[in-house]
Write an enzyme that holds these catalytic residues in place. Structure first.
Site, short mmCIF file in Angstrom:
data_model
loop_
_atom_site.label_atom_id
_atom_site.label_comp_id
_atom_site.label_asym_id
_atom_site.label_seq_id
_atom_site.Cartn_x
_atom_site.Cartn_y
_atom_site.Cartn_z
N HIS A 58 -67.00 -9.02 45.42
CA HIS A 58 -67.29 -10.46 45.35
C HIS A 58 -67.69 -10.85 43.92
CE1 HIS A 58 -69.20 -14.23 47.13
NE2 HIS A 58 -69.75 -14.17 45.92
N GLU A 59 -68.59 -10.07 43.34
CA GLU A 59 -69.04 -10.39 41.98
C GLU A 59 -67.93 -10.19 40.95
OE1 GLU A 59 -71.67 -11.92 41.81
OE2 GLU A 59 -72.42 -11.41 43.79
N GLU A 80 -67.28 -19.76 45.88
CA GLU A 80 -67.90 -18.69 46.67
C GLU A 80 -66.92 -18.17 47.72
OE1 GLU A 80 -70.74 -17.07 46.26
OE2 GLU A 80 -70.97 -18.25 44.43
N HIS A 90 -65.85 -13.24 40.89
CA HIS A 90 -66.41 -14.30 40.04
C HIS A 90 -66.07 -14.06 38.57
CE1 HIS A 90 -68.62 -16.80 42.78
NE2 HIS A 90 -69.39 -15.84 43.22
#
Length: 376
Positions: free
Chosen positions: A137-138, A188, A141
């Site tokens: 997930h990070e 997100e 980003h």
């Protein structure tokens, strides 16, 4: 044979060679990012004038007060991080830190050389598959450049605030800020997709969101019941609940966990996840051919479909009053085009302002905008 935690055989994951972040970006996120990426050179200005000072300060604070992960420190975390990066074809690992915090948390920080921070709770409460999803997930980003473009939008909004003294200006500014929050929430969802692709385990991604909602112990929590909560949140109740949901989310940068779980399930059920694993995805070497018009139309189509299919009582009422949503996609596309025009105009002014800060008698940029991209 290699093993994950609890002596389970390691899951064989497909490496997504050359994958572009556009492959996992939510349509509403991708439309905004493609438009912002068209402001060529402006992102370099932002990195130069806001990254070189604030980013170094943030990194030093974690270097001094957190644990930098490598093969010697938190080796389990480092291994999961390496695995996630390999699957997403991230050649150069960002720095990764573990900081003391009692809640499961992660964030991507910085623009010029981003780094990732996760909490000790994430290390302690997540199993290997869940941790891999969080780290993916990070990385999502970072790959999408969300920190850079979030900062650009903050600069543009500050520029727009110069007209907030006008009666109509304050209203317009609040509308712009609300639109920014809407984009961040979609960012997100994009990162959730990247986390799923990194781990290639839908059950683990769902468990991660369950733990974000209810803590680390899932022994008394049921996945089906959790997804039932998501369905009830999306369509249950009456108009009062719809208004409460607007109040809960309008000024929030993160969708609620049950909504994130539902959105991720929809993405899987739509076949996009399987399509990417089969090798059908956007490649980085085609990013230069990305069409703003096509991505804006995709975003408009998403909002049109959401409006037409939503079970929310307020949206249902709006459909009845309007007699349908046939024109919603055209309206959304028009508004997105206007937003791009506004962003382009504002970028010129913000770029000139940024260049002025480089003069010897100008500010040093030490109080520039927040560069963190909070995630789960």
């Amino acid at each position: 044979m290699t093993f994950d935690d609890e002596n389970r055989p390691a899951r064989q994951r497909i490496t997504l060679t050359g994958i572009s972040s556009r492959a996992w970006e939510h349509p509403a996120d991708r439309g905004a990012l493609t438009a912002l990426r068209e402001l060529r050179g402006f992102d370099d200005v932002v990195k130069a004038f806001f990254g070189m000072w604030n980013e170094r300060g943030f990194r030093l604070s974690y270097l001094a007060g957190a644990i930098r992960v490598d093969h010697r420190q938190y080796p389990r975390v480092h291994q999961r991080f390496t695995e996630a990066a390999t699957v997403l074809d991230v050649a150069e690992l960002p720095e990764l830190y573990v900081t003391q915090a009692p809640v499961i948390h992660g964030e991507a920080i910085g623009m010029d050389k981003p780094f990732i921070v996760i909490s000790t709770a994430a290390v302690e409460k997540l199993d290997d598959d869940e941790l891999r999803a969080l780290l993916g997930h990070e990385l999502g980003h970072v790959r999408s450049g969300h920190a850079v473009y979030k900062t650009i939008m903050m600069i543009l909004t500050r520029w727009a605030s110069s007209v907030s003294w006008l009666p109509i200006g304050a209203i317009a500014l609040r509308a712009i800020i609300a639109a920014m929050y809407e984009w961040w929430r979609k960012a997100e969802l994009s990162a959730d997709r990247a986390g799923l692709l990194a781990g290639q385990d839908p059950a683990a991604s769902t468990r991660l969101l369950m733990k974000l909602a209810g803590g680390g112990d899932l022994s008394q929590i049921d996945t089906a019941a959790f997804l039932e909560q998501a369905a009830e949140y999306e369509g249950g109740g009456d108009l009062r609940d719809s208004l409460h949901k607007i109040g809960m989310t309008a000024w929030s940068s993160h969708p609620v966990p049950v909504a994130r779980a539902a959105e991720l399930r929809k993405w899987v059920d739509a076949g996009d996840y399987a399509r990417i694993l089969a090798g059908d995805y956007d490649r980085r070497d085609t990013d230069g051919n990305a069409s703003v018009t096509a991505d804006v139309k995709a975003a408009a189509s998403h909002y049109r479909d959401t409006f037409q299919n939503s079970q929310d009582p307020l949206v249902t009422l709006a459909r009845r009053v309007s007699g349908g949503a046939a024109d919603l996609g055209d309206w959304a596309g028009t508004q997105a085009g206007k937003a791009r025009t506004w962003a382009t105009t504002a970028a010129g002014a913000a770029s000139r302002a940024a260049r002025r800060t480089s003069r010897p008698d100008g500010p040093d940029g030490s109080d520039g905008p927040d560069q963190s991209t909070p995630a789960p």
